[in-house]
Design a protein around this motif. Structure first.
Motif, PDB file in Angstrom:
ATOM      1  N   VAL A 129       0.556  -1.242   0.177  1.00 24.78           N
ATOM      2  CA  VAL A 129      -0.370   0.421   0.184  1.00 24.78           C
ATOM      3  C   VAL A 129       0.776   1.231  -0.032  1.00 24.78           C
ATOM      4  N   LEU A 130       2.183   0.810   1.097  1.00 25.90           N
ATOM      5  CA  LEU A 130       2.654   2.499   0.792  1.00 25.90           C
ATOM      6  C   LEU A 130       3.826   2.809  -0.754  1.00 25.90           C
ATOM      7  N   VAL A 131       4.076   1.988  -1.476  1.00 24.60           N
ATOM      8  CA  VAL A 131       4.556   2.080  -1.705  1.00 24.60           C
ATOM      9  C   VAL A 131       4.106   2.218  -3.502  1.00 24.60           C
ATOM     10  N   ALA A 132       2.551   1.479  -3.493  1.00 19.70           N
ATOM     11  CA  ALA A 132       1.081   2.163  -4.313  1.00 19.70           C
ATOM     12  C   ALA A 132       1.388   3.599  -4.405  1.00 19.70           C
ATOM     13  N   GLN A 133       0.794   4.281  -2.987  1.00 17.26           N
ATOM     14  CA  GLN A 133       0.783   5.622  -2.557  1.00 17.26           C
ATOM     15  C   GLN A 133       2.042   6.231  -3.352  1.00 17.26           C
ATOM     16  N   ARG A 134       3.506   5.747  -2.768  1.00 19.80           N
ATOM     17  CA  ARG A 134       3.850   6.551  -3.631  1.00 19.80           C
ATOM     18  C   ARG A 134       4.058   6.870  -4.960  1.00 19.80           C
ATOM     19  N   GLY A 135       4.224   5.277  -5.746  1.00 17.58           N
ATOM     20  CA  GLY A 135       4.128   5.545  -7.443  1.00 17.58           C
ATOM     21  C   GLY A 135       3.143   6.228  -7.959  1.00 17.58           C
ATOM     22  N   TRP A 136       1.601   6.498  -7.145  1.00 17.50           N
ATOM     23  CA  TRP A 136       1.016   7.621  -7.562  1.00 17.50           C
ATOM     24  C   TRP A 136       0.629   8.526  -7.349  1.00 17.50           C
ATOM     25  N   LEU A 137       1.860   9.223  -6.340  1.00 15.69           N
ATOM     26  CA  LEU A 137       2.178  10.552  -5.811  1.00 15.69           C
ATOM     27  C   LEU A 137       3.528  10.647  -7.320  1.00 15.69           C
ATOM     28  N   LEU A 138       4.597   9.600  -7.730  1.00 12.71           N
ATOM     29  CA  LEU A 138       4.933   9.580  -8.599  1.00 12.71           C
ATOM     30  C   LEU A 138       4.832   9.886 -10.296  1.00 12.71           C
ATOM     31  N   LEU A 139       3.186   9.171 -10.277  1.00 10.79           N
ATOM     32  CA  LEU A 139       2.657   9.014 -12.367  1.00 10.79           C
ATOM     33  C   LEU A 139       2.029  10.805 -12.110  1.00 10.79           C
ATOM     34  N   VAL A 140       1.534  10.782 -11.107  1.00 13.77           N
ATOM     35  CA  VAL A 140       0.628  12.248 -11.136  1.00 13.77           C
ATOM     36  C   VAL A 140       1.590  14.067 -11.309  1.00 13.77           C
ATOM     37  N   ASN A 141       2.719  13.447 -10.753  1.00 14.68           N
ATOM     38  CA  ASN A 141       4.353  14.555 -11.162  1.00 14.68           C
ATOM     39  C   ASN A 141       4.022  15.002 -12.278  1.00 14.68           C
ATOM     40  N   GLY A 142       3.724  13.992 -13.771  1.00 15.54           N
ATOM     41  CA  GLY A 142       4.066  14.425 -15.027  1.00 15.54           C
ATOM     42  C   GLY A 142       5.572  14.752 -15.663  1.00 15.54           C
ATOM     43  N   GLU A 143       6.661  14.669 -13.974  1.00 15.74           N
ATOM     44  CA  GLU A 143       6.920  14.091 -15.472  1.00 15.74           C
ATOM     45  C   GLU A 143       7.991  12.754 -15.423  1.00 15.74           C
ATOM     46  N   PRO A 144       8.495  13.173 -16.841  1.00 15.09           N
ATOM     47  CA  PRO A 144       8.996  11.548 -17.341  1.00 15.09           C
ATOM     48  C   PRO A 144       9.973  10.699 -16.830  1.00 15.09           C
ATOM     49  N   ILE A 145      10.058  10.895 -15.515  1.00 11.43           N
ATOM     50  CA  ILE A 145      11.696   9.860 -15.254  1.00 11.43           C
ATOM     51  C   ILE A 145      10.279   9.853 -13.541  1.00 11.43           C
ATOM     52  N   GLY A 146       9.403  10.636 -13.423  1.00  7.41           N
ATOM     53  CA  GLY A 146       8.776  10.449 -11.970  1.00  7.41           C
ATOM     54  C   GLY A 146       7.888   9.276 -12.772  1.00  7.41           C
ATOM     55  N   VAL A 147       7.010   9.371 -13.724  1.00  8.50           N
ATOM     56  CA  VAL A 147       6.095   8.549 -13.853  1.00  8.50           C
ATOM     57  C   VAL A 147       6.825   7.679 -14.028  1.00  8.50           C
ATOM     58  N   ALA A 148       7.854   6.797 -15.263  1.00  8.70           N
ATOM     59  CA  ALA A 148       8.698   6.003 -15.380  1.00  8.70           C
ATOM     60  C   ALA A 148       8.953   5.328 -13.943  1.00  8.70           C
ATOM     61  N   MET A 149       8.943   5.539 -12.798  1.00  6.04           N
ATOM     62  CA  MET A 149       9.495   5.646 -11.343  1.00  6.04           C
ATOM     63  C   MET A 149       8.312   4.843 -10.402  1.00  6.04           C
ATOM     64  N   GLY A 150       7.466   5.961 -11.066  1.00  5.55           N
ATOM     65  CA  GLY A 150       5.946   5.688 -10.363  1.00  5.55           C
ATOM     66  C   GLY A 150       4.760   4.357 -11.801  1.00  5.55           C
ATOM     67  N   VAL A 151       5.357   3.774 -12.327  1.00  2.00           N
ATOM     68  CA  VAL A 151       4.573   2.832 -13.199  1.00  2.00           C
ATOM     69  C   VAL A 151       5.368   1.121 -12.918  1.00  2.00           C
ATOM     70  N   ALA A 152       6.973   1.716 -12.601  1.00  2.00           N
ATOM     71  CA  ALA A 152       8.280   0.477 -11.336  1.00  2.00           C
ATOM     72  C   ALA A 152       7.342   0.643 -10.576  1.00  2.00           C
ATOM     73  N   LEU A 153       7.044   1.286  -9.503  1.00  2.00           N
ATOM     74  CA  LEU A 153       6.367   1.466  -8.119  1.00  2.00           C
ATOM     75  C   LEU A 153       5.155   0.494  -8.270  1.00  2.00           C
ATOM     76  N   PHE A 154       4.421   0.416  -9.289  1.00  2.00           N
ATOM     77  CA  PHE A 154       2.922   0.416  -9.451  1.00  2.00           C
ATOM     78  C   PHE A 154       3.517  -1.466  -9.584  1.00  2.00           C
ATOM     79  N   VAL A 155       4.245  -2.170 -10.580  1.00  2.00           N
ATOM     80  CA  VAL A 155       4.848  -3.196 -10.624  1.00  2.00           C
ATOM     81  C   VAL A 155       4.876  -3.713  -9.769  1.00  2.00           C
ATOM     82  N   LEU A 156       5.915  -3.673  -8.816  1.00  2.00           N
ATOM     83  CA  LEU A 156       6.775  -4.341  -8.291  1.00  2.00           C
ATOM     84  C   LEU A 156       5.722  -5.250  -7.040  1.00  2.00           C
ATOM     85  N   PRO A 157       4.911  -3.777  -6.075  1.00  2.00           N
ATOM     86  CA  PRO A 157       3.776  -4.211  -5.922  1.00  2.00           C
ATOM     87  C   PRO A 157       2.520  -4.919  -6.280  1.00  2.00           C
TER      88      PRO A 157
END
Length: 148
Positions: A19-47
């Motif tokens: 849950v905590l990793v998914a929350q951080r992933g969501w925050l990175l996804l909505v950030n909008g920056e390409p690196i943040g979006v890529a990290m957010g996707v990775a943080l959704f895949v890992l959980p």
């Protein structure tokens, strides 16, 4: 019973982590920056992978327990006892001495889930967890196929 409590505690801790990793992933996804979006996707895949692994291990434990209970109800569990060290670990020499009988039972009846389960117990007593799990997985598959 303490093993079940340990599994429950670890499962709850992993669920909290997911849950905590998914929350951080969501925050990175909505950030909008390409690196943040890529990290957010990775943080959704890992959980998702972690949840899949947790589910698979819990399912294995539940099915192994069911098969073991069925074998116990039939009175077909191994009756030999293996001496243990003060730490609770079995004496490997004694466990290794029992192993050939269970291996030959599987070789004589390769489609017998009972023989595979007993072989898994022998592997476990000898300290070979990887082979023990493989033998019990085989026993579960054969027992499921027998029930169809």
């Amino acid at each position: 019973m303490s093993a079940r409590i340990g599994v429950a505690v670890m499962a709850v801790m992993l669920a909290l982590y997911i849950v905590l990793v998914a929350q951080r992933g969501w925050l990175l996804l909505v950030n909008g920056e390409p690196i943040g979006v890529a990290m957010g996707v990775a943080l959704f895949v890992l959980p998702v992978l972690a949840a899949w692994g947790l589910g698979r291990e819990l399912w294995f434990g539940w099915r192994a327990q069911q098969v073991g209970r069925r074998l116990e109800a039939e009175g077909a569990l191994p009756t030999e006892s293996v001496a243990v060290r003060p730490s609770g670990r079995p004496l490997r020499e004694e466990a290794d001495a029992l192993f050939p009988a269970y291996r030959s039972a599987v070789e004589a009846a390769p489609d017998d889930w009972r023989a595979w389960y007993r072989l898994g117990l022998a592997y476990d007593a000898a300290g070979d967890r990887r082979r023990a799990r493989a033998a019990v997985r085989r026993a579960i598959a054969l027992e499921r196929a027998e029930g169809r």
